[in-house]
Write an enzyme that holds these catalytic residues in place. Structure first.
Site, PDB file in Angstrom:
ATOM      1  CE  LYS A  98      39.203  32.920  41.340  1.00  0.00           C
ATOM      2  NZ  LYS A  98      38.207  33.581  41.912  1.00  0.00           N
ATOM      3  CG  ASP A 132      34.675  34.556  40.611  1.00  0.00           C
ATOM      4  OD1 ASP A 132      33.958  35.369  39.403  1.00  0.00           O
ATOM      5  OD2 ASP A 132      35.572  34.520  40.978  1.00  0.00           O
ATOM      6  NE  ARG A 183      31.161  39.439  38.563  1.00  0.00           N
ATOM      7  CZ  ARG A 183      31.825  38.118  39.188  1.00  0.00           C
ATOM      8  NH1 ARG A 183      32.953  37.571  39.200  1.00  0.00           N
ATOM      9  NH2 ARG A 183      31.557  37.337  40.489  1.00  0.00           N
ATOM     10  CE  LYS A 186      38.074  50.249  35.619  1.00  0.00           C
ATOM     11  NZ  LYS A 186      39.174  51.589  36.483  1.00  0.00           N
ATOM     12  NE  ARG A 287      42.898  36.851  41.333  1.00  0.00           N
ATOM     13  CZ  ARG A 287      43.748  35.654  41.656  1.00  0.00           C
ATOM     14  NH1 ARG A 287      44.402  35.755  41.318  1.00  0.00           N
ATOM     15  NH2 ARG A 287      42.028  35.214  42.021  1.00  0.00           N
ATOM     16  NE  ARG A 288      40.596  42.237  43.815  1.00  0.00           N
ATOM     17  CZ  ARG A 288      40.927  41.064  43.333  1.00  0.00           C
ATOM     18  NH1 ARG A 288      40.217  40.040  43.926  1.00  0.00           N
ATOM     19  NH2 ARG A 288      41.141  41.528  42.251  1.00  0.00           N
TER      20      ARG A 288
HETATM   21  C1  LIG Z   1      32.325  42.270  42.230  1.00  0.00           C
HETATM   22  C2  LIG Z   1      33.636  41.457  41.703  1.00  0.00           C
HETATM   23  C3  LIG Z   1      34.311  40.487  40.487  1.00  0.00           C
HETATM   24  C4  LIG Z   1      35.388  40.509  39.852  1.00  0.00           C
HETATM   25  N1  LIG Z   1      35.474  39.185  39.257  1.00  0.00           N
HETATM   26  C5  LIG Z   1      36.540  39.041  38.466  1.00  0.00           C
HETATM   27  C6  LIG Z   1      36.957  38.062  37.946  1.00  0.00           C
HETATM   28  O1  LIG Z   1      36.070  37.601  37.756  1.00  0.00           O
HETATM   29  N2  LIG Z   1      37.963  38.052  37.130  1.00  0.00           N
HETATM   30  C7  LIG Z   1      38.878  39.160  37.251  1.00  0.00           C
HETATM   31  O2  LIG Z   1      39.876  38.861  36.451  1.00  0.00           O
HETATM   32  N3  LIG Z   1      38.799  40.537  37.923  1.00  0.00           N
HETATM   33  C8  LIG Z   1      37.745  40.896  38.433  1.00  0.00           C
HETATM   34  N4  LIG Z   1      37.635  41.477  39.633  1.00  0.00           N
HETATM   35  C9  LIG Z   1      38.629  42.484  40.084  1.00  0.00           C
HETATM   36  C10 LIG Z   1      39.091  43.547  39.377  1.00  0.00           C
HETATM   37  O3  LIG Z   1      39.516  42.696  38.049  1.00  0.00           O
HETATM   38  C11 LIG Z   1      39.580  44.816  39.004  1.00  0.00           C
HETATM   39  O4  LIG Z   1      41.091  43.791  39.199  1.00  0.00           O
HETATM   40  C12 LIG Z   1      39.012  45.314  40.463  1.00  0.00           C
HETATM   41  O5  LIG Z   1      37.853  45.958  40.359  1.00  0.00           O
HETATM   42  C13 LIG Z   1      39.544  46.482  40.263  1.00  0.00           C
HETATM   43  O6  LIG Z   1      39.226  47.764  39.617  1.00  0.00           O
HETATM   44  P1  LIG Z   1      37.952  48.785  38.840  1.00  0.00           P
HETATM   45  O7  LIG Z   1      36.735  48.739  38.212  1.00  0.00           O
HETATM   46  O8  LIG Z   1      37.607  48.803  40.549  1.00  0.00           O
HETATM   47  O9  LIG Z   1      39.065  50.120  39.193  1.00  0.00           O
HETATM   48  P2  LIG Z   1      40.698  50.584  39.727  1.00  0.00           P
HETATM   49  O10 LIG Z   1      40.563  51.934  38.772  1.00  0.00           O
HETATM   50  O11 LIG Z   1      41.355  49.800  40.376  1.00  0.00           O
HETATM   51  O12 LIG Z   1      39.879  51.394  41.266  1.00  0.00           O
HETATM   52  C14 LIG Z   1      39.121  52.076  41.574  1.00  0.00           C
HETATM   53  C15 LIG Z   1      39.139  52.772  42.911  1.00  0.00           C
HETATM   54  O13 LIG Z   1      38.002  52.062  43.335  1.00  0.00           O
HETATM   55  C16 LIG Z   1      39.389  51.639  44.327  1.00  0.00           C
HETATM   56  N5  LIG Z   1      40.037  49.705  44.477  1.00  0.00           N
HETATM   57  C17 LIG Z   1      40.125  48.854  43.640  1.00  0.00           C
HETATM   58  N6  LIG Z   1      40.532  48.080  44.007  1.00  0.00           N
HETATM   59  C18 LIG Z   1      40.853  47.895  45.118  1.00  0.00           C
HETATM   60  C19 LIG Z   1      41.392  47.409  45.926  1.00  0.00           C
HETATM   61  N7  LIG Z   1      41.767  46.355  45.997  1.00  0.00           N
HETATM   62  N8  LIG Z   1      41.571  47.884  47.674  1.00  0.00           N
HETATM   63  C20 LIG Z   1      41.115  49.377  47.696  1.00  0.00           C
HETATM   64  N9  LIG Z   1      40.786  50.008  47.242  1.00  0.00           N
HETATM   65  C21 LIG Z   1      40.506  49.644  45.913  1.00  0.00           C
HETATM   66  C22 LIG Z   1      40.667  52.643  44.721  1.00  0.00           C
HETATM   67  O14 LIG Z   1      39.827  53.931  45.606  1.00  0.00           O
HETATM   68  C23 LIG Z   1      40.495  52.979  43.252  1.00  0.00           C
HETATM   69  O15 LIG Z   1      41.146  53.821  42.892  1.00  0.00           O
HETATM   70  C24 LIG Z   1      36.014  41.730  40.281  1.00  0.00           C
HETATM   71  C25 LIG Z   1      35.522  42.798  40.562  1.00  0.00           C
HETATM   72  C26 LIG Z   1      34.446  42.659  41.613  1.00  0.00           C
HETATM   73  C27 LIG Z   1      34.305  44.085  42.293  1.00  0.00           C
END
Ligand SMILES: Cc1cc2nc3c(=O)[nH]c(=O)nc-3n(C[C@H](O)[C@H](O)[C@H](O)COP(=O)(O)OP(=O)(O)OC[C@H]3O[C@@H](n4cnc5c(N)ncnc54)[C@H](O)[C@@H]3O)c2cc1C
Length: 306
Positions: A98, A132, A183, A186, A287-288
């Site tokens: 970060k 990140d 990377r 969303k 955030r999770r």
């Molecule tokens: C490897 C990685 C690195 C990341 N790095 C960053 C970063 O540097 N900056 C940043 O802003 N964000 C980061 N993120 C978070 C990202 O921006 C999203 O907030 C997060 O991945 C949820 O979006 P999604 O694409 O999975 O889609 P979503 O539409 O949110 O989720 C799709 C499905 O995945 C499952 N899911 C998603 N999140 C969760 C959760 N927390 N707990 C349980 N199930 C879940 C659910 O089944 C959901 O229906 C990262 C994510 C990943 C995977």
């Protein structure tokens, strides 16, 4: 973005709630579903665990928004120790950093120096260092930092880009021009409508546009999502474009959709798991929780009851 989600993201900056959440047994137990543990040994054990399931890893030493150079240097020391372990134990892991943990918010030169040293260390084991992407106050500074590190010869440095921002596709093209492996995500922060899409369908459409472009023109794209629809589209697009299966990867978060992770590995797709460790897990955890309604309900019940 829902009101509850916005409130939970805001709560990730509350010291009072942090004390409540980190001291209660039940909320700690929920948090440890998403965090490997508080020590480097915990992080390394999680790398071994995902490696046994056929995945690679990216280790993240938790912490963000430090306010002074001493804290930034001490966080860098912890990350360099993690590098040493990855190298000594030949682990299949890169690093996620970060930029605000390295001082980006108050001294961009310091962040450049500290991350440059991490990248040099990671080069010893051919490790990728991903910046990140954090809040919108540092978006441009992070993109510029990535450019500067690459201009300085750190070829193993890449960056995360958030599809919810209007500017992101331009950043995808801008950083791809430097040769960076990116990377695509969303985005996990609270972002204003003036600069970011608010509807999930618009965020997804923006993700699709940048993902398709990266699979056609990018350098080892890192598709970081748990979204079935986007994953299926990535697979179809890669096959249609003739992109080799070892020339891009999917990424997911530790503790999220493990069955899907295993399914992708079984199908021959590359899968990397983002593994956070360290005792400053509170903002990451919030955030999770904010990402998923089912998590929010579970968490709020635990907070009320424990
Ligand atoms: C490897 C990685 C690195 C990341 N790095 C960053 C970063 O540097 N900056 C940043 O802003 N964000 C980061 N993120 C978070 C990202 O921006 C999203 O907030 C997060 O991945 C949820 O979006 P999604 O694409 O999975 O889609 P979503 O539409 O949110 O989720 C799709 C499905 O995945 C499952 N899911 C998603 N999140 C969760 C959760 N927390 N707990 C349980 N199930 C879940 C659910 O089944 C959901 O229906 C990262 C994510 C990943 C995977």
């Amino acid at each position: 973005m829902s009101v509850l989600r916005r409130a939970l993201i805001a709560a990730s900056e509350s010291d009072a709630l942090e004390r409540q959440v980190t001291s209660r047994t039940l909320t700690r137990r929920i948090a440890m579903k998403f965090i490997a543990g508080e020590t480097l040994d915990d992080g390394i054990a999680a790398v071994r665990e995902v490696a046994a399931r056929g995945c690679t890893a990216t280790l993240d030493f938790l912490g963000e928004a430090v306010t002074g150079p001493d804290d930034a240097r001490s966080a860098q020391k912890a990350i360099l120790t993690a590098c040493q372990r990855i190298n000594d134990e030949s682990l299949p892991s890169g690093l996620s950093v970060k930029p605000t943990q390295m001082g980006l918010s108050f001294d961009p030169d310091l962040a450049f120096e500290l991350i440059g040293e991490i990248a040099t260390e990671a080069q010893r084991f051919d490790g990728h260092v991903n910046l990140d992407m954090e809040g919108t106050d540092v978006t441009e500074a992070t993109v510029a930092l990535c450019e500067r590190l690459r201009e300085a010869g750190h070829d193993n440095v890449g960056c995360a880009l958030q599809s919810y921002l209007h500017r992101t596709h331009a950043d995808v093209e801008r950083l791809t021009a430097t040769g960076a492996s990116l990377r695509l995500i969303k985005g996990a922060y609270d972002v204003p409508p003036s600069i970011a899409y608010q509807d999930a369908s618009d965020v997804d459409a923006s993700f699709e546009r940048s993902m398709d472009w990266l699979l056609a023109h990018g350098h080892y794209p890192r598709i970081a999502t748990h979204d079935d629809k986007l994953i299926d589209r990535a697979k179809r697009t890669a096959i249609r474009l003739g992109r080799s299966l070892d020339d891009f990867e999917f990424q997911m978060l530790y503790g999220v959709r493990t069955t899907l992770q295993d399914k992708l590995v079984a199908g021959g797709w590359r899968m990397r798991i983002y593994i956070p460790f360290g005792d400053e897990w509170y903002p990451y955890f919030m955030r999770r929780i904010a990402e998923r309604p089912a998590n929010m309900v579970f968490f709020l019940r635990a907070l009320a009851g424990s």
